[in-house]
Write a protein that holds these residues in place. Structure first.
Motif, mmCIF file in Angstrom:
data_model
loop_
_atom_site.group_PDB
_atom_site.id
_atom_site.type_symbol
_atom_site.label_atom_id
_atom_site.label_comp_id
_atom_site.label_asym_id
_atom_site.label_seq_id
_atom_site.Cartn_x
_atom_site.Cartn_y
_atom_site.Cartn_z
ATOM 1 N N ASN A 155 -5.936 63.557 78.550
ATOM 2 C CA ASN A 155 -7.364 64.180 77.506
ATOM 3 C C ASN A 155 -7.284 65.474 78.675
ATOM 4 O OD1 ASN A 155 -8.502 62.546 76.431
ATOM 5 N ND2 ASN A 155 -9.625 61.532 77.530
ATOM 6 N N ILE A 156 -6.885 65.489 79.851
ATOM 7 C CA ILE A 156 -7.239 67.194 80.675
ATOM 8 C C ILE A 156 -5.733 68.280 80.299
ATOM 9 C CG2 ILE A 156 -6.027 68.116 82.891
ATOM 10 C CD1 ILE A 156 -7.468 65.158 84.644
ATOM 11 N N GLN A 157 -4.778 67.484 79.549
ATOM 12 C CA GLN A 157 -3.544 68.009 79.206
ATOM 13 C C GLN A 157 -4.365 68.896 78.159
ATOM 14 O OE1 GLN A 157 0.524 66.778 78.587
ATOM 15 N NE2 GLN A 157 1.292 68.607 77.578
ATOM 16 N N MET A 158 -4.990 68.357 76.640
ATOM 17 C CA MET A 158 -5.052 68.195 75.667
ATOM 18 C C MET A 158 -7.112 69.104 75.901
ATOM 19 S SD MET A 158 -3.850 65.691 72.991
ATOM 20 C CE MET A 158 -3.723 66.572 71.744
ATOM 21 N N GLY A 159 -7.800 68.610 76.696
ATOM 22 C CA GLY A 159 -9.087 69.698 76.537
ATOM 23 C C GLY A 159 -9.938 68.348 75.977
ATOM 24 N N LYS A 160 -10.054 67.443 75.738
ATOM 25 C CA LYS A 160 -10.465 66.674 75.975
ATOM 26 C C LYS A 160 -11.711 65.686 76.626
ATOM 27 C CE LYS A 160 -8.535 66.637 71.838
ATOM 28 N NZ LYS A 160 -9.590 67.140 70.046
#
Length: 127
Positions: A83-88
């Motif tokens: 989620n952090i990596q993909m901005g979710k």
């Protein structure tokens, strides 16, 4: 809602795990209006199995019909990183108990914060 991608043919038993995972991911993506991640999230920039504008979803399925499934903490830890990596902001684990009806009904695991927000939304909507 039933999706045409569900595996309901016992003759398809014996296929590789990726076959069943792919079928579940396609069904989930179609059902929620999301997209299936290429290579099941193994790319550098796209993670998880299915994604929408708001959610990353990790799909878990059994290759044979079963009455239970083991839930692993590492699945949730992986989702936090992705989620952090993909901005979710949101994520869910999607699982079923096997390829054939009624075992192939998908169930979603969400965290408590999201459940409370959903509960609040449903209270307001139903009042």
């Amino acid at each position: 809602m039933s999706s045409p991608f569900r595996v309901n043919n016992p003759a398809k038993q014996g296929k590789p795990n990726r076959y069943y995972s792919n079928m579940q991911e396609k069904a989930v993506a179609k059902e929620i209006g999301g997209k299936q991640t290429k290579n099941s999230g193994a790319t550098l920039f796209q993670k998880s199995d299915v994604y929408t504008d708001l959610f990353n979803l990790e799909c878990k399925t059994k290759t044979t019909n079963s009455d239970s499934i083991s839930i692993k903490r590492e699945w949730f830890e992986k989702q936090i990183r992705e989620n952090i990596q993909m901005g979710k902001k949101y994520s869910a684990i999607v699982f079923n108990f096997g390829p054939d009806a009624p075992y192939n009904e998908n169930h979603y695991i969400i965290n408590e914060q999201l459940f409370l927000a959903l509960q609040e939304y449903l209270k307001e909507r139903n009042s």
